[in-house]
Design a protein around this motif. Structure first.
Motif, PDB file in Angstrom:
ATOM      1  N   GLN A 112       0.840  -1.216   0.000  1.00  0.00           N
ATOM      2  CA  GLN A 112       0.000   0.000   0.000  1.00  0.00           C
ATOM      3  C   GLN A 112       0.869   1.259   0.000  1.00  0.00           C
ATOM      4  OE1 GLN A 112      -2.645   0.129   3.407  1.00  0.00           O
ATOM      5  NE2 GLN A 112      -3.300  -1.987   3.090  1.00  0.00           N
ATOM      6  N   TYR A 113       1.866   1.249   0.868  1.00  0.00           N
ATOM      7  CA  TYR A 113       2.726   2.428   1.005  1.00  0.00           C
ATOM      8  C   TYR A 113       3.600   2.621  -0.238  1.00  0.00           C
ATOM      9  CZ  TYR A 113       1.593   2.990   5.997  1.00  0.00           C
ATOM     10  OH  TYR A 113       0.970   3.207   7.192  1.00  0.00           O
ATOM     11  N   LEU A 114       4.121   1.520  -0.772  1.00  0.00           N
ATOM     12  CA  LEU A 114       4.939   1.619  -1.989  1.00  0.00           C
ATOM     13  C   LEU A 114       4.142   2.253  -3.119  1.00  0.00           C
ATOM     14  CD1 LEU A 114       6.675  -1.887  -1.909  1.00  0.00           C
ATOM     15  CD2 LEU A 114       7.845   0.314  -1.734  1.00  0.00           C
TER      16      LEU A 114
ATOM     17  N   GLN B  74       2.098   4.504  -2.981  1.00  0.00           N
ATOM     18  CA  GLN B  74       1.967   5.963  -2.790  1.00  0.00           C
ATOM     19  C   GLN B  74       3.272   6.708  -3.053  1.00  0.00           C
ATOM     20  OE1 GLN B  74       0.662   6.254   1.276  1.00  0.00           O
ATOM     21  NE2 GLN B  74      -1.310   5.275   0.894  1.00  0.00           N
ATOM     22  N   ARG B  75       4.337   5.979  -3.427  1.00  0.00           N
ATOM     23  CA  ARG B  75       5.642   6.617  -3.573  1.00  0.00           C
ATOM     24  C   ARG B  75       6.040   6.710  -5.050  1.00  0.00           C
ATOM     25  NH1 ARG B  75       8.963   7.277   1.078  1.00  0.00           N
ATOM     26  NH2 ARG B  75       7.720   6.671   2.861  1.00  0.00           N
TER      27      ARG B  75
ATOM     28  N   ILE C 196       2.367   2.375  11.395  1.00  0.00           N
ATOM     29  CA  ILE C 196       2.780   3.154  10.223  1.00  0.00           C
ATOM     30  C   ILE C 196       4.296   3.191  10.131  1.00  0.00           C
ATOM     31  CG2 ILE C 196       2.734   5.413   9.085  1.00  0.00           C
ATOM     32  CD1 ILE C 196       0.139   6.035  10.577  1.00  0.00           C
ATOM     33  N   ALA C 197       4.929   3.468  11.277  1.00  0.00           N
ATOM     34  CA  ALA C 197       6.356   3.791  11.240  1.00  0.00           C
ATOM     35  C   ALA C 197       7.216   2.593  10.849  1.00  0.00           C
ATOM     36  CB  ALA C 197       6.806   4.364  12.582  1.00  0.00           C
TER      37      ALA C 197
ATOM     38  N   ALA D 270       7.059   2.564   7.162  1.00  0.00           N
ATOM     39  CA  ALA D 270       7.690   3.772   6.620  1.00  0.00           C
ATOM     40  C   ALA D 270       9.207   3.684   6.721  1.00  0.00           C
ATOM     41  CB  ALA D 270       7.182   5.014   7.360  1.00  0.00           C
ATOM     42  N   MET D 271       9.712   3.197   7.855  1.00  0.00           N
ATOM     43  CA  MET D 271      11.166   3.055   8.026  1.00  0.00           C
ATOM     44  C   MET D 271      11.762   2.183   6.938  1.00  0.00           C
ATOM     45  SD  MET D 271      12.469   4.720  10.603  1.00  0.00           S
ATOM     46  CE  MET D 271      14.082   3.974  10.400  1.00  0.00           C
TER      47      MET D 271
ATOM     48  N   ASN E 160      11.616   4.101   3.631  1.00  0.00           N
ATOM     49  CA  ASN E 160      12.545   5.236   3.640  1.00  0.00           C
ATOM     50  C   ASN E 160      14.003   4.790   3.630  1.00  0.00           C
ATOM     51  OD1 ASN E 160      10.573   7.253   3.549  1.00  0.00           O
ATOM     52  ND2 ASN E 160      10.244   7.142   5.760  1.00  0.00           N
TER      53      ASN E 160
ATOM     54  N   TRP F 272      12.421  10.496   4.930  1.00  0.00           N
ATOM     55  CA  TRP F 272      11.344  10.396   3.965  1.00  0.00           C
ATOM     56  C   TRP F 272      11.802  10.965   2.624  1.00  0.00           C
ATOM     57  CZ3 TRP F 272       8.497  14.268   1.372  1.00  0.00           C
ATOM     58  CH2 TRP F 272       7.377  13.787   0.683  1.00  0.00           C
ATOM     59  N   PHE F 273      11.315  10.390   1.558  1.00  0.00           N
ATOM     60  CA  PHE F 273      11.575  11.006   0.244  1.00  0.00           C
ATOM     61  C   PHE F 273      10.306  10.938  -0.579  1.00  0.00           C
ATOM     62  CE2 PHE F 273      11.901   6.919  -1.925  1.00  0.00           C
ATOM     63  CZ  PHE F 273      12.368   6.073  -0.937  1.00  0.00           C
ATOM     64  N   GLY F 274      10.079  12.009  -1.314  1.00  0.00           N
ATOM     65  CA  GLY F 274       8.839  12.120  -2.075  1.00  0.00           C
ATOM     66  C   GLY F 274       9.085  11.893  -3.545  1.00  0.00           C
ATOM     67  N   ALA F 275       8.858  12.922  -4.321  1.00  0.00           N
ATOM     68  CA  ALA F 275       8.924  12.785  -5.780  1.00  0.00           C
ATOM     69  C   ALA F 275      10.326  12.414  -6.237  1.00  0.00           C
ATOM     70  CB  ALA F 275       8.497  14.088  -6.426  1.00  0.00           C
TER      71      ALA F 275
ATOM     72  N   SER G 104      11.811  12.258  10.049  1.00  0.00           N
ATOM     73  CA  SER G 104      10.865  11.942   8.970  1.00  0.00           C
ATOM     74  C   SER G 104      10.973  10.501   8.503  1.00  0.00           C
ATOM     75  CB  SER G 104      11.082  12.886   7.780  1.00  0.00           C
ATOM     76  OG  SER G 104      12.197  12.479   6.989  1.00  0.00           O
ATOM     77  N   SER G 105      12.023   9.789   8.918  1.00  0.00           N
ATOM     78  CA  SER G 105      12.152   8.367   8.579  1.00  0.00           C
ATOM     79  C   SER G 105      10.940   7.569   9.015  1.00  0.00           C
ATOM     80  CB  SER G 105      13.362   7.742   9.285  1.00  0.00           C
ATOM     81  OG  SER G 105      14.546   8.369   8.949  1.00  0.00           O
ATOM     82  N   ALA G 106      10.279   8.027  10.068  1.00  0.00           N
ATOM     83  CA  ALA G 106       9.142   7.286  10.616  1.00  0.00           C
ATOM     84  C   ALA G 106       7.838   7.609   9.882  1.00  0.00           C
ATOM     85  CB  ALA G 106       8.992   7.608  12.105  1.00  0.00           C
TER      86      ALA G 106
ATOM     87  N   GLN H  22       5.293   7.977   6.487  1.00  0.00           N
ATOM     88  CA  GLN H  22       4.963   7.527   5.142  1.00  0.00           C
ATOM     89  C   GLN H  22       4.670   8.714   4.228  1.00  0.00           C
ATOM     90  OE1 GLN H  22       5.060   5.343   3.050  1.00  0.00           O
ATOM     91  NE2 GLN H  22       3.340   5.526   1.637  1.00  0.00           N
TER      92      GLN H  22
ATOM     93  N   PHE I 151      14.060  15.684   0.455  1.00  0.00           N
ATOM     94  CA  PHE I 151      12.658  15.267   0.307  1.00  0.00           C
ATOM     95  C   PHE I 151      12.221  15.213  -1.155  1.00  0.00           C
ATOM     96  CE2 PHE I 151      10.898  16.781   4.718  1.00  0.00           C
ATOM     97  CZ  PHE I 151      11.540  15.720   5.313  1.00  0.00           C
TER      98      PHE I 151
END
Lengths: 332, 332
Positions: free
Chosen positions: A21-23, A25-26, A298-299, A302-303, A306, A329-332, B150-152, B154, B212
């Motif tokens: 699910q999380y993948l 969204q990335r 969540i974390a 996410a860890m 990330n 965290w990394f976005g786009a 932010s590692s934690a 999503q 990010f």
């Protein structure tokens, strides 16, 4: 823009499905393969199976073939026991894929499994890939975060971490794992049977000690029930006064009779002050608190996600959170 | 045990001297050279000059020769301006030494100095060494720490950092730099002259945005005096009501009219609630507070020294805190 990270998800249980699910969204990550041994999942779309959009990736039970896909990293979410997941890890490394795993024992395996660790490190270096175990705990709150906070210190004499959680808002399996609703006698017997206990304290303690250069003589753990004085409850479980609302678990890293590292988990229904606190006794002292605490469900996922980018830039070998580039965290 | 890190200290002003004091307390690090252009320091023992024990290292004014010493890393503490320290940086890299510097502009130089950054990155890669600018701020509290927290998460939608300090307990030069004791008119004129202001907000904002994957349209900064309502004082400075007790500085990273990153520094005599707070607006939200705040004088030097080990394991090139392995205190 860097090219997308191509990832294979291995293990599609509850954690694996949340990871998918999380993948999804990335934008910086592309799921290219999915592996699970459950025949009922074979052939299903990994996204639909995981409760997200269709991803065009069919679940395969044939790990050896699926690992030949063009991907850089495998996310391995098949269990907590290093011995149990070892054949899967080896298959990933032989296919020249880096691995990020939720396996708690992999967060710092060198003390409890020195031979397996040396073997995995050799294999990963030979194939030019990296292996990491991470998650919220072990992997962040009780090891990597106190380590990073110590960056501001010229001297460190001791570390304490307190993770205090209101278990009432967590999933039912978590509430079961901490013994909520049991009588004290049931708690004791389930604890003896290994059913009650958070896995990862020893790994976090040893990871901190190794990074600091501390030689520990002893790593000890103690688990006790938190008995409700008044009735309490969650959506799932009713706890009468005198029954267990959850647990208190304390781990210590000891050198020459002196406790250098103390990790404390309090997780019970109705905890009045949930928070994650790190205390570095040093020069200067640093006390850091995350009010309300970090949401573990969540974390953890996410860890893992990330860490993908950092692992790609890590040196080959069996690595810990203290050795890979700073995760974020990394976005786009 | 890993072999000792062999370090050359370049720049023996107040920060450089504190760095030497701290290096002398680290068994894992050996100071092998010391460089300063001040003729009054030439030939003195770097340890004695710095107020610690004799280290058997004479201060040299001849950087080119001293950089030929057998060392892996130079600690460069000679200024905040990248253009000013550039010749020194080049000399270090040509001598095949990695560099950790307190230069604030070096913490993220790519936006303001793209040509110099590309040149330093090329030179460092050619020589197989790494370059890093770090400290407590920029380098930790307002960039690397929010990144790591932010590692934690999503998802991340925004970041706020609040560094609130009671300047009364800091050194006099710091109290001067924030305008304590000035009239509002004097504050305005010293601000125009560039004498009042914390350097590093733009670097921290751009470092976070880059990690990010956020494209910023605008980075803005604003500085205003904090005017005392009642008289206040430090050991050094008396502030009457209506005079300036310090400053409030706010930096913003903006994308399409929306503020994604907000950094706020409040530093004045008598601040009632000193603390360092990081807020990640995301999934989950994470709010982390270090009560009392991190002691900046200790932490800047500690960050530099704690980065030595991580830099040794970093990839060659011009690096940021987001690219080197997790920094942490290290002892024996």
């Amino acid at each position: 823009m860097p090219e997308k990270l191509r990832v294979i998800q291995m293990g599609l249980g509850p954690i694996g499905q949340r990871l998918v699910q999380y993948l999804a969204q990335r934008p910086a990550v592309e799921l290219v393969g999915a592996i699970d041994i459950d025949p009922q999942k074979t052939g299903m779309d990994a996204g639909l199976l995981s409760g997200t959009r269709e991803l065009g990736v069919a679940v395969s039970a044939d790990a050896v073939s699926a690992l030949q896909l063009d991907a850089q990293i495998v996310i391995l979410a098949t269990g907590s026991s290093l011995v149990h997941i070892l054949p899967q890890l080896e298959a990933c490394l032989r296919a020249e894929k880096s691995v990020v795993s939720t396996c708690e024992e992999l967060a710092y395996p060198f003390a409890d499994h020195p031979k397996i660790s040396a073997h995995l490190d050799d294999l990963a270096r030979q194939r030019g890939v990296a292996v990491l175990g991470t998650g919220v705990n072990p992997g962040f709150l009780m090891d990597a975060l106190p380590l990073f906070l110590s960056s501001a210190c010229q001297q460190v004499a001791g570390v304490e971490v307190q993770r205090h959680q209101d278990a009432a808002i967590r999933r039912l399996p978590f509430q079961r794992k901490i013994g909520a609703g049991l009588s004290p006698a049931e708690f004791a017997s389930q604890y003896q049977a290994g059913q009650i206990r958070h896995v990862g304290f020893a790994q976090s303690i040893r990871l901190i000690a190794h990074a600091f250069g501390w030689q520990l003589d002893q790593v000890e753990e103690r688990v006790e029930p938190v008995v409700a004085e008044d009735p309490t409850s969650s959506t799932f479980i009713q706890v009468a006064a005198g029954q267990c609302a959850g647990l208190r678990q304390v781990g210590r890293g000891i050198c020459k009779g002196k406790t250098l590292i103390t990790l404390e988990l309090e997780a019970y229904l109705g905890h009045p002050n949930p928070r994650d606190t790190v205390i570095i006794h040093g020069q200067p002292n640093v006390t850091s608190t995350i009010q309300g605490g970090v949401d573990g469900d969540i974390a953890t996922c996410a860890m893992v996600i990330n860490a993908l980018q950092a692992l790609r830039n890590a040196r080959p070998g069996l690595r810990t959170m203290a050795e890979i580039p700073l995760t974020h965290w990394f976005g786009a």
